[in-house]
Design a protein around this motif. Structure first.
Motif, short mmCIF file in Angstrom:
data_model
loop_
_atom_site.label_atom_id
_atom_site.label_comp_id
_atom_site.label_asym_id
_atom_site.label_seq_id
_atom_site.Cartn_x
_atom_site.Cartn_y
_atom_site.Cartn_z
N ALA A 179 3.27 3.05 -9.91
CA ALA A 179 2.30 3.63 -8.96
C ALA A 179 1.68 2.56 -8.09
CB ALA A 179 1.22 4.39 -9.71
N ASN A 180 1.44 1.38 -8.64
CA ASN A 180 0.84 0.29 -7.86
C ASN A 180 1.81 -0.30 -6.86
OD1 ASN A 180 -1.65 0.54 -9.08
ND2 ASN A 180 -1.18 -0.96 -10.67
N GLN A 181 3.11 -0.11 -7.05
CA GLN A 181 4.10 -0.64 -6.12
C GLN A 181 4.34 0.30 -4.94
OE1 GLN A 181 7.56 -1.35 -8.52
NE2 GLN A 181 6.74 -3.23 -9.39
N GLN A 182 3.94 1.55 -5.07
CA GLN A 182 4.16 2.52 -4.01
C GLN A 182 3.22 2.23 -2.83
OE1 GLN A 182 6.55 4.87 -4.07
NE2 GLN A 182 7.18 4.00 -6.03
N PRO A 183 3.75 2.30 -1.60
CA PRO A 183 2.87 2.09 -0.44
C PRO A 183 1.90 3.25 -0.28
CG PRO A 183 5.07 2.74 0.26
CD PRO A 183 5.13 2.55 -1.23
N THR A 184 0.74 2.95 0.25
CA THR A 184 -0.25 4.00 0.49
C THR A 184 0.13 4.77 1.74
OG1 THR A 184 -1.66 2.59 1.85
CG2 THR A 184 -2.07 2.59 -0.55
N LEU A 185 -0.50 5.91 1.95
CA LEU A 185 -0.23 6.74 3.12
C LEU A 185 -0.53 5.98 4.40
CD1 LEU A 185 0.55 9.47 4.31
CD2 LEU A 185 -1.82 10.17 4.05
N LYS A 186 -1.62 5.21 4.42
CA LYS A 186 -1.98 4.44 5.62
C LYS A 186 -0.92 3.39 5.93
CE LYS A 186 -6.93 5.12 5.48
NZ LYS A 186 -8.24 4.51 5.42
N GLU A 187 -0.38 2.75 4.89
CA GLU A 187 0.67 1.74 5.10
C GLU A 187 1.93 2.39 5.68
OE1 GLU A 187 -0.55 -1.35 1.50
OE2 GLU A 187 1.02 0.14 1.18
N VAL A 188 2.28 3.56 5.19
CA VAL A 188 3.46 4.27 5.70
C VAL A 188 3.24 4.67 7.16
CG1 VAL A 188 4.87 6.36 5.46
CG2 VAL A 188 4.20 5.07 3.44
N GLN A 189 2.05 5.19 7.48
CA GLN A 189 1.75 5.58 8.86
C GLN A 189 1.78 4.37 9.79
OE1 GLN A 189 -2.02 7.51 8.23
NE2 GLN A 189 -1.10 9.55 8.06
N LYS A 190 1.25 3.26 9.33
CA LYS A 190 1.26 2.03 10.13
C LYS A 190 2.70 1.57 10.38
CE LYS A 190 -2.02 -0.91 9.32
NZ LYS A 190 -2.83 -1.99 8.70
N GLU A 191 3.55 1.65 9.37
CA GLU A 191 4.96 1.26 9.50
C GLU A 191 5.68 2.15 10.47
OE1 GLU A 191 8.21 -1.04 8.96
OE2 GLU A 191 6.29 -1.42 8.02
N ILE A 192 5.37 3.46 10.46
CA ILE A 192 6.00 4.40 11.38
C ILE A 192 5.61 4.08 12.82
CG2 ILE A 192 6.04 6.84 12.12
CD1 ILE A 192 5.86 7.55 9.11
N LYS A 193 4.32 3.74 13.03
CA LYS A 193 3.85 3.39 14.38
C LYS A 193 4.51 2.13 14.88
CE LYS A 193 -0.65 5.63 14.15
NZ LYS A 193 -2.11 5.44 14.08
N VAL A 194 4.70 1.16 13.98
CA VAL A 194 5.32 -0.11 14.36
C VAL A 194 6.78 0.14 14.77
CG1 VAL A 194 6.11 -2.35 13.49
CG2 VAL A 194 3.80 -1.56 12.99
N GLN A 195 7.46 1.00 14.04
CA GLN A 195 8.86 1.27 14.33
C GLN A 195 9.03 2.09 15.60
OE1 GLN A 195 10.52 3.12 10.86
NE2 GLN A 195 10.58 1.20 9.70
N ALA A 196 8.03 2.92 15.96
CA ALA A 196 8.11 3.76 17.15
C ALA A 196 7.80 2.97 18.37
CB ALA A 196 7.11 4.89 17.06
#
Length: 163
Positions: free
Chosen positions: A146-163
């Protein structure tokens, strides 16, 4: 669940709560057990209220009698106690080992207490082994994953960076 949420939300003034607890609980228990004033639906609400107050009280003022190593270990093993007690009871009934070893007295209540003690002891030992070698390592692994899983904010930030 409600008690837990209330305990999180309310900052209890310990002095006031220690004084108000008996003032609330004693009349409530009296109403519930010794009067006919409370009709069934209201009685259910009243007993739920009583339990919530008692849970909050014990969470705020844990009794020393119940906060020792034995009871903490029982609490940790409680899931195993719940799951395994039936298996132990069936084992004792099917094998009749206590009678074969002459460990059960022939009198009713003393036979029951002896049987209960053996079932509890065996269930506790199995539950402790289950907790120590199965439940606890699995919980540790789950926390690690569970501690290795990215948080929702980290996933959203990664999506914005890729877009």
């Amino acid at each position: 669940l409600l008690s837990f949420k209330l305990y999180e939300l309310i900052d209890f003034n310990k002095k006031i709560f220690r004084i108000s607890f008996p003032i609330i609980i004693i009349p409530s228990l009296y109403l519930y057990f010794f009067t006919n004033l409370v009709v069934n639906p209201l009685a259910d609400v009243l007993i739920a209220f009583i339990f919530i107050i008692i849970i909050l009280y014990f969470a705020t003022f844990p009794p020393k009698l119940l906060t020792n190593r034995l009871f903490i270990t029982l609490g940790l093993c409680s899931f195993g106690l719940y799951l395994l007690h039936f298996i132990v009871i069936i084992f004792f009934l099917k094998t009749d080992i206590l009678n074969k070893l002459n460990l059960l007295p022939q009198h009713g209540s003393s036979a029951f207490l002896t049987y209960f003690a053996f079932v509890f002891l065996m269930t506790f030992v199995l539950s402790y082994i289950s907790y120590k070698f199965y439940e606890y390592p699995i919980m540790k692994l789950g926390k690690k994953i569970a501690n290795q899983q990215p948080t929702l904010k980290e996933v959203q930030k990664e999506i914005k960076v890729q877009a």
